[in-house]
Design a protein around this motif. Structure first.
Motif, short mmCIF file in Angstrom:
data_model
loop_
_atom_site.label_atom_id
_atom_site.label_comp_id
_atom_site.label_asym_id
_atom_site.label_seq_id
_atom_site.Cartn_x
_atom_site.Cartn_y
_atom_site.Cartn_z
N CYS A 148 -0.15 -73.86 34.15
CA CYS A 148 0.92 -72.91 33.88
C CYS A 148 0.29 -71.59 33.46
CB CYS A 148 1.87 -73.43 32.81
SG CYS A 148 1.11 -73.63 31.19
N ASP A 149 1.07 -70.53 33.50
CA ASP A 149 0.56 -69.19 33.20
C ASP A 149 0.72 -68.88 31.72
OD1 ASP A 149 -0.04 -68.75 35.89
OD2 ASP A 149 1.99 -68.02 36.32
N LYS A 150 -0.26 -68.16 31.20
CA LYS A 150 -0.15 -67.65 29.84
C LYS A 150 0.84 -66.50 29.80
CE LYS A 150 -4.77 -68.75 28.06
NZ LYS A 150 -6.01 -68.18 27.47
N GLN A 151 1.54 -66.38 28.73
CA GLN A 151 2.49 -65.29 28.58
C GLN A 151 1.76 -64.02 28.17
OE1 GLN A 151 5.36 -66.68 25.75
NE2 GLN A 151 6.43 -67.98 27.23
N LYS A 152 2.38 -62.90 28.48
CA LYS A 152 1.81 -61.62 28.12
C LYS A 152 1.86 -61.45 26.60
CE LYS A 152 3.22 -59.47 32.48
NZ LYS A 152 3.98 -58.37 33.12
N GLU A 153 1.02 -60.53 26.13
CA GLU A 153 0.92 -60.34 24.69
C GLU A 153 2.25 -59.92 24.07
OE1 GLU A 153 -1.45 -61.02 22.65
OE2 GLU A 153 -2.79 -61.75 24.21
N GLU A 154 2.98 -59.02 24.79
CA GLU A 154 4.25 -58.57 24.23
C GLU A 154 5.34 -59.64 24.32
OE1 GLU A 154 3.69 -56.96 28.44
OE2 GLU A 154 2.55 -57.06 26.57
N GLU A 155 5.13 -60.65 25.19
CA GLU A 155 6.12 -61.71 25.34
C GLU A 155 5.60 -63.05 24.80
OE1 GLU A 155 7.05 -61.92 29.44
OE2 GLU A 155 7.95 -59.92 29.54
N LYS A 156 4.47 -63.01 24.14
CA LYS A 156 3.83 -64.24 23.70
C LYS A 156 4.63 -64.89 22.58
CE LYS A 156 -0.75 -66.03 22.61
NZ LYS A 156 -2.16 -65.69 22.32
N LYS A 157 4.86 -66.18 22.71
CA LYS A 157 5.56 -66.97 21.72
C LYS A 157 4.73 -68.22 21.40
CE LYS A 157 10.14 -65.53 23.33
NZ LYS A 157 11.45 -65.99 23.85
N SER A 158 5.00 -68.78 20.26
CA SER A 158 4.27 -69.98 19.84
C SER A 158 4.86 -71.21 20.52
CB SER A 158 4.32 -70.13 18.32
OG SER A 158 5.67 -70.19 17.88
N VAL A 159 4.54 -71.40 21.80
CA VAL A 159 5.02 -72.54 22.58
C VAL A 159 3.88 -73.53 22.72
CG1 VAL A 159 5.98 -73.29 24.78
CG2 VAL A 159 6.64 -71.07 23.83
N ARG A 160 4.13 -74.76 22.33
CA ARG A 160 3.12 -75.80 22.47
C ARG A 160 2.88 -76.09 23.93
NH1 ARG A 160 5.17 -80.34 20.95
NH2 ARG A 160 3.20 -81.39 20.52
N LEU A 161 1.67 -76.54 24.23
CA LEU A 161 1.30 -76.78 25.62
C LEU A 161 2.21 -77.83 26.27
CD1 LEU A 161 -0.73 -76.10 27.87
CD2 LEU A 161 -2.18 -77.95 27.01
N LEU A 162 2.56 -78.85 25.52
CA LEU A 162 3.40 -79.92 26.07
C LEU A 162 4.85 -79.49 26.26
CD1 LEU A 162 2.09 -82.98 24.01
CD2 LEU A 162 1.42 -82.27 26.31
N GLU A 163 5.21 -78.31 25.78
CA GLU A 163 6.58 -77.83 25.90
C GLU A 163 6.76 -76.80 27.01
OE1 GLU A 163 7.52 -76.36 22.06
OE2 GLU A 163 7.69 -78.35 21.14
#
Length: 250
Positions: free
Chosen positions: A140-155
């Motif tokens: 999966c793709d990493k989110q951009k810095e301005e859109e980055k959220k604390s999402v666990r990898l399994l989620e």
């Protein structure tokens, strides 16, 4: 005669001293120390009862923050309840003509902490497993810095799928519904093995109604917050297929 009457009156009556003049001292009752303390205590009790301390109302901002903290604690508790350890239970299942579903559980009785549906048909996966080595990579793709959220990898909701280096479409995170939970409960007594479950699919008694499954224990290796690997633990190395699943956020 008068003297005799006075003497007789003294014998028959007890005369007391007359209280009259202002110069006479009138005895006063002085309270003792115990009586004084009791009166002070009673006064304090009366004052406490008569003037209760007013209750302070919390401001709306404090109440909102408290509710948010309690909600976060509830979510963390639920996530900890479904959290995976170093050893997990993995189950591959799907109808003969359907797609592959894959679930990871902390133990056979717990709800799945990770459940995805692959676009790969289960018949294709069975042919790949006949070769003896299957490696499935989900990216999966990493989110951009301005859109980055604390999402666990399994989620993560959507994954790109690769099976032995070949792209196989996408995988989608699923919630464990009644149908999926029925399958997991059916294979709950099985610690390791593969087979077919009749009557679990949409139409019992038909080929589409038969459900294929494979269940085993996996070793979980956490590389970082963006990478995890699951290796099937095969106690018998007598030609059994080797299955590895990689989760990557790139």
């Amino acid at each position: 005669m008068a003297r005799a009457f006075q003497d007789s009156s003294k014998r028959h009556f007890h005369w007391t001293k007359k209280v009259g003049t202002e110069d006479d001292e009138v005895p006063t009752l002085k309270p003792t120390s115990s009586n004084t303390s009791e009166e002070v205590n009673m006064d304090s009790v009366k004052t406490h009862v008569a003037m209760p301390t007013p209750r302070r109302k919390l401001p709306a901002v404090a109440v909102a923050r408290l509710r948010s903290v309690l909600t976060a604690l509830g979510r963390n508790r639920s996530s900890l309840t479904h959290a995976l350890g170093p050893r997990v239970v993995g189950t591959l299942f799907g109808n003969r003509r359907g797609h592959v579903h894959f679930a990871f559980q902390r133990d056979p009785n717990s709800p799945p902490a990770f459940l995805v549906e692959l676009a790969t048909p289960i018949s294709v996966l069975v042919r790949e497993m006949a070769s003896g080595l299957v490696r499935i990579a989900l990216e999966c793709d990493k989110q951009k810095e301005e859109e980055k959220k604390s999402v666990r990898l399994l989620e993560e909701p959507v994954w790109r799928t690769y099976c032995n280096g070949k792209k196989c479409g996408f995988a989608t995170k699923r919630e464990c519904g009644a149908k999926e939970w029925k399958v997991l409960k059916a294979v709950e007594p099985i610690s390791m093995g593969a087979g077919v479950l009749p009557g679990i699919g949409t139409e019992a008694g038909t080929a589409d109604g038969e459900l294929m499954y494979m269940r085993a224990k996996f070793e979980r290796i956490i590389g970082s917050r963006d990478s995890e690997a699951f290796y099937m633990m095969n106690p018998d190395s007598n030609g059994a297929p080797e299955l590895s699943i990689y989760l990557l956020r790139v």
